[in-house]
Design an enzyme around this catalytic site. Structure first.
Site, PDB file in Angstrom:
ATOM      1  CG  ASP A 482      12.589 -65.964 -13.207  1.00  0.00           C
ATOM      2  OD1 ASP A 482      12.782 -66.941 -12.472  1.00  0.00           O
ATOM      3  OD2 ASP A 482      13.278 -65.721 -14.218  1.00  0.00           O
ATOM      4  CD  GLU A 535      14.225 -67.402  -8.746  1.00  0.00           C
ATOM      5  OE1 GLU A 535      14.978 -68.380  -8.798  1.00  0.00           O
ATOM      6  OE2 GLU A 535      14.089 -66.608  -9.696  1.00  0.00           O
TER       7      GLU A 535
END
Length: 814
Positions: A482, A535
């Site tokens: 993330d 990401e």
């Protein structure tokens, strides 16, 4: 330690020495009795008197030779003999440090130690009334020195194996002495910890049920280099850690203690004395199990799961993920079917994913976090699966069942930041430790959290080992990392003056770059077949390039296996949100992705982030009436599955849920209830996704050359006035699939498209406008033969009827 814990009386104060009789001191030569050794105590001495010094002429010494007797010297006043500390009691300095939790090496004071005259036993048991040392037939009652300290000098020649009988307000507890054991961490562990290279950190730190020196208990270890002292506290000592101080191991900053008799299931925390003398109670950063939030204690855990996924694990690395089908169903575990545990999910989720044809699931949230509404992106327990749904073994069971069903498992992993909760990582030992010491570098400007100090070797080790941990201990097949962009840039969401350039004057976070490279290299080396997915929302060069290959920027690649294509996601959704009459002015938003499609190894993500916070669900992003919205939704999914790159779809979007996702109640499954009359509306979209996956998995052209430009050819990318996009996907042998997306709400008859001349006929294999999916059922059931009319720069062409708002796939009818 017995299972029944005594309840100490905190209202009774320790008796003073003046309340007891002082027994006669045994001599060092006395033979140890078989039955009982009397309680011992240092003799009380008077303070020395102060006298005026005497002056006297020195007397000559006469040496004595062999066979000669020295002349008699008149008696002289006796010189005072040097004082010998015969008391085994803890001295004042050690006593003070132990009472205040600031002792670095309690094992050198407490326990049993050979001393002149025998073996000194020193025990620190707050609130105890009496302590007796037991060894075979030996019973030695220790003297109560006050404040929970007990001591005695037993005339033994060596330290025996012994136990303690501890009396609390009428209850006697027989237990081992925690301070008679050697350290549980060896030199190699300490070396690797000091170097920040312990790739199985969770096996060294944290709480582990073990047998040490023949005794079963739990070894505790924690990194707290700034602490003045650390004590372990929990249910086993009634949450009073005073009697369980830990020892500091060298210069590593590691504190360790083996506590006999403590087993799995016990709650615990670490009580840390900060540099300023204040205390803080902290959960274990390496805890492998936690209480269910909002409770915050760590739990001693031992795994008993027996894996049944050997076949999956053995073949996981057979094909590189870039050359294999990879269709991901993103699942928010607590809300997929609200109320289900890990084990209950294991009975339902694999069956559903198998039916839908996805190759992988991506699970969120997994690591423990205090606030459910954060979706797991503010982690406090990096080594513990969230206890909301069960135990760590329950989570292993879920992964195991998914593997046995042939489904890969990815999880969201959050190494960018952590929350400021006072019981977790923030200023863990009283000073910035896991976070950067510079407040400007530590504070995350967007989320109110703290960023990790990626330049500190121990912190980097904590995170690298954590990535390995999930893959090795839980058989996770992939980590979706993330917020990578927030890690890579020093000026991320910061204004001028709020950040400091790196040593080269740039804005790249060199520490974060080095960390990501180390993490990826370590995971791929240790865990064959695992994929890491970034990401990352910027144009950083080389996200999926190997770490040893430098690009134009001079940096080596970050080493990820895949990267979320945020540009494709944003552009394509922007295009689809426009009314079809205006789409010709935005045609480039759909074609631009092919300009950079092979710059990285991409995943096309329609994730949870795109269907919350006012962004609307996927079907609700589409313009027009309800029929047109569903048609646009279906056409978009067909386009997405055909586009180069892997794909990811968040739960609920596979059946065109109209409402935004809410973690409170999850997908609107009732929309699929036949009694609702949803056959065409929602069940049709779900059936389309199932068929997309089925055709996708059996068509290598759609996945085998995702990262090879030779696997894609435009038929037409400039038919803006028609809202048409047509291209070929080619497998390793050159076998093609023709994908045509028509994103206008009209039917186009005899629409001519150029095709390769060596295909004798084309057969429609998927049509998103099929009546079975809720479309208008404009289909072409018969094979279409090419005509020798050149078109779109090709020697042959076919004429197709393009349904409204649709995507059609055709394969050669050999």
């Amino acid at each position: 330690m017995t299972s029944k814990k005594p309840v100490p009386s905190k209202n009774k104060s320790a008796k003073s020495k003046s309340d007891k009789k002082v027994p006669q001191q045994k001599t060092a030569q006395a033979k140890a009795p078989r039955a009982e050794v009397p309680q011992t105590e240092a003799p009380q001495t008077e303070a020395p008197r102060t006298e005026a010094p005497r002056t006297e002429a020195p007397r000559p010494e006469v040496p004595e030779t062999p066979g000669t007797r020295a002349p008699r010297v008149p008696p002289q006043p006796a010189a005072p003999a040097p004082e010998v500390a015969v008391s085994p009691a803890v001295d004042a300095g050690d006593r003070e440090r132990l009472l205040h939790g600031t002792h670095h090496d309690p094992h050198t004071v407490l326990g049993a130690h050979p001393v002149p005259g025998g073996v000194a036993f020193r025990v620190f048991r707050p609130y105890a009334q009496a302590v007796t040392v037991v060894s075979g037939e030996l019973r030695a009652h220790l003297h109560d020195d006050g404040d929970g300290f007990f001591s005695g000098l037993v005339p033994l020649s060596e330290v025996p194996a012994y136990r303690l009988l501890v009396t609390y307000d009428g209850t006697v507890d027989e237990t081992e002495d925690a301070y008679r054991f050697l350290p549980t961490l060896g030199e190699l562990d300490l070396h690797l910890l000091g170097e920040g290279r312990h790739e199985q950190l969770w096996q060294a730190l944290g709480a582990h049920v073990t047998t040490h020196q023949g005794v079963t208990g739990t070894r505790f270890a924690v990194w707290a280099p700034n602490a003045r002292g650390v004590r372990v506290t929990g249910g086993f000592n009634f949450w009073d850690g005073t009697g369980h101080p830990m020892r500091s191991l060298g210069s590593t900053g590691i504190w360790e203690l083996f506590v006999p008799g403590v087993g799995e299931g016990e709650l615990y925390k670490f009580e840390i004395t900060r540099p300023d003398g204040s205390r803080t109670l902290r959960a274990d950063p390496l805890a492998r199990r936690t209480e269910v939030p909002p409770a915050t204690s760590s739990i001693v855990h031992a795994s008993h799961h027996e894996w049944g996924d050997a076949e999956w694990m053995d073949r996981r690395a057979d094909t590189p993920v870039t050359e294999a089908p990879f269709s991901v169903y993103e699942v928010h575990l607590p809300s997929w079917r609200p109320g289900l545990t890990y084990r209950q999910l294991a009975d339902q989720l694999p069956a559903y994913v198998t039916e839908m044809g996805f190759t992988h699931v991506e699970l969120m949230p997994v690591a423990e976090h205090p606030f459910g509404g954060s979706w797991g992106y503010q982690v406090t327990g990096f080594y513990a699966p969230t206890a909301r749904l069960g135990t760590p073994d329950d989570f292993k069971y879920l992964v195991d069942r998914l593997h046995q069903a042939g489904i890969g498992v990815l999880m969201d992993w959050v190494p960018a930041h952590f929350p400021r909760d006072a019981w977790a990582l923030a200023e863990f030992d009283g000073r910035p430790l896991y976070e950067h010491h510079d407040p400007l570098r530590a504070a995350h400007p967007d989320w109110g959290t703290l960023e990790f100090d990626f330049g500190r070797r121990e912190v980097r080790n904590f995170l690298v080992a954590n990535a390995v941990y999930w893959c090795e201990e839980f058989h996770i097949d992939g980590l979706r990392v993330d917020a990578v962009a927030s890690m890579l840039y020093l000026d991320y969401s910061r204004e001028p003056g709020q950040w400091t350039p790196n040593e080269h004057g740039g804005r790249e976070n060199l520490d974060a770059v080095a960390f990501l490279q180390e993490m990826n290299a370590t995971v791929y080396r240790r865990c064959p077949g695992v994929v890491t997915v970034a990401e990352e929302s910027t144009a950083w060069d080389g996200v999926t390039r190997p770490t040893h290959h430098k690009g134009p920027s001079g940096f080596g690649g970050l080493g990820f296996g895949l990267k979320w294509n945020m540009g494709w996601m944003h552009d394509s959704l922007e295009y689809m949100s426009h009314d079809p009459v205006h789409r010709k002015y935005h045609h480039h938003e759909m074609t631009f992705s092919m300009v950079y499609a092979y710059s990285e190894n991409y995943v096309l993500p329609i994730s949870h982030d795109e269907v919350v916070h006012g962004k609307r669900s996927l079907v609700s992003k589409m313009p027009g009436d309800w029929w047109q919205q569903r048609a646009g939704h279906r056409a978009y999914l067909g386009y997405m599955w055909a586009h180069p790159g892997k794909q990811l779809l968040f739960m609920g979007q596979e059946f065109a849920q109209g409402a935004e996702w809410s973690e409170a109640h999850g997908p609107d499954w009732w929309l699929l209830d036949p009694s609702y009359g949803a056959e065409a509306d929602h069940r049709g979209v779900r059936d389309l996704v199932r068929d997309l996956n089925a055709v996708y998995r059996t068509t290598p052209a759609l996945w085998q050359r995702d990262t090879d430009p030779a696997g894609f050819e435009w038929i037409t990318g400039d038919a803006a006035d028609d809202n048409v996009f047509a291209f070929l996907r080619l497998d390793a042998d050159g076998a093609p699939l023709l994908a045509v997306s028509h994103l206008a709400p009209v039917i186009r008859h005899d629409y001519r498209l150029g095709v390769p001349e060596d295909v004798p006929a084309w057969q429609e294999v998927l049509n998103t406008d099929s009546g079975a999916y809720g479309g208008s059922d404009v289909t072409t059931p018969d094979a279409v033969k090419p005509e020798p009319q050149p078109w779109h720069g090709r020697p042959a062409s076919v004429r197709l009827t393009l349904p409204p708002l649709s995507t059609v796939w055709l394969r050669p009818a050999w």
